[in-house]
Design a protein around this motif. Structure first.
Motif, short mmCIF file in Angstrom:
data_model
loop_
_atom_site.label_atom_id
_atom_site.label_comp_id
_atom_site.label_asym_id
_atom_site.label_seq_id
_atom_site.Cartn_x
_atom_site.Cartn_y
_atom_site.Cartn_z
N ALA A 178 -4.18 55.09 -42.02
CA ALA A 178 -2.81 55.14 -42.55
C ALA A 178 -1.87 55.77 -41.54
O ALA A 178 -0.74 55.29 -41.34
CB ALA A 178 -2.78 55.93 -43.86
N ARG A 237 1.71 53.62 -42.61
CA ARG A 237 1.91 53.07 -43.95
C ARG A 237 0.70 53.43 -44.81
O ARG A 237 -0.33 53.85 -44.31
CB ARG A 237 2.11 51.56 -43.92
CG ARG A 237 0.87 50.77 -43.50
CD ARG A 237 1.06 49.28 -43.75
NE ARG A 237 0.01 48.45 -43.26
CZ ARG A 237 -1.12 48.18 -43.88
NH1 ARG A 237 -1.40 48.72 -45.04
NH2 ARG A 237 -2.01 47.36 -43.35
N ARG A 238 0.87 53.24 -46.10
CA ARG A 238 -0.23 53.46 -47.02
C ARG A 238 -1.28 52.37 -46.78
O ARG A 238 -0.92 51.21 -46.55
CB ARG A 238 0.31 53.38 -48.46
CG ARG A 238 -0.69 53.67 -49.52
CD ARG A 238 -0.02 53.56 -50.90
NE ARG A 238 -0.98 53.36 -51.93
CZ ARG A 238 -1.58 52.21 -52.23
NH1 ARG A 238 -1.30 51.13 -51.55
NH2 ARG A 238 -2.45 52.14 -53.21
N LYS A 280 -1.28 51.44 -33.20
CA LYS A 280 -0.77 50.61 -34.29
C LYS A 280 -0.96 49.13 -33.96
O LYS A 280 -1.35 48.34 -34.83
CB LYS A 280 0.71 50.93 -34.54
CG LYS A 280 1.28 50.19 -35.72
CD LYS A 280 2.69 50.65 -36.03
CE LYS A 280 3.21 49.94 -37.27
NZ LYS A 280 4.50 50.46 -37.70
#
Length: 189
Positions: free
Chosen positions: A91, A96-97, A150
């Motif tokens: 996460a 983000r979740r 990411k």
């Protein structure tokens, strides 16, 4: 119940490890090694046959019931702390979740990698029919590195998400090749 009643004579005489089920304190219709129903019926996990020629891990989001020839990889009470830490890393990297699906898909990329296939056959003897056992010891040899960037993490999730429903052989091969490159770069290969 119909199957059990129809095959009573054959099932009642089952022998495993040179002993009848009834001699082991079991009823004739019981599983030899029962599994926890909570885990058996869960709907989010990675599945694999226990004997394979090539790694074949898949995402089970339905909760298929399997016989003894299938293994499940899923968070349990015993692994909750490590899995929670891993999910938080995922996460944080993605900003983000993340869902359980995201975490399992990330793991699938490494479990189905060329490295995992190499580890499956290296130093192991196949069965007489050419299969290799997928065991806990084998699974411990498959590194699932923490997410590093990411870009690579998002690429892994995107590629795995697209591979799961893929049916076109050429498209599947292209996606697998791209995923293999990303995984290899993370594993240092």
């Amino acid at each position: 119940a119909e199957y059990l009643a129809e095959h009573y004579e054959r099932l009642e005489g089952r022998v495993f490890e040179k002993r009848r089920f009834t001699d082991m304190g079991k009823r004739w219709y019981e599983y030899h090694r029962p599994r926890d129903p909570k885990l058996m019926l869960s709907r989010k996990r990675i599945v694999s046959p226990t004997l394979v020629r090539h790694v074949r891990f898949s995402l089970d989001s339905v909760g298929f019931l399997s016989d003894h020839a299938c293994l499940f990889i899923q968070p349990t009470d015993r692994t909750h702390e490590h899995f929670s830490h891993f999910s938080k890393q995922l996460a944080s990297t993605l900003a983000r979740r993340v869902t359980l699906d995201d975490a399992l898909k990330y793991c699938l990329a490494f479990l189905n990698s060329g490295f995992a296939q190499e580890r499956l056959i290296m130093g192991r003897r196949p069965t007489p029919k050419g299969f290799y056992a997928v065991t806990e010891d084998y699974l411990r040899e498959i590194p699932i590195p923490p997410p590093r960037s990411k870009k690579s993490t998002a690429a892994i999730l995107d590629l795995v998400t697209r591979l799961i429903p893929a049916t076109d052989e050429a498209e599947t091969a292209r996606l697998e090749k791209n995923l293999g490159k990303v995984v290899s770069s993370l594993l240092g290969g």
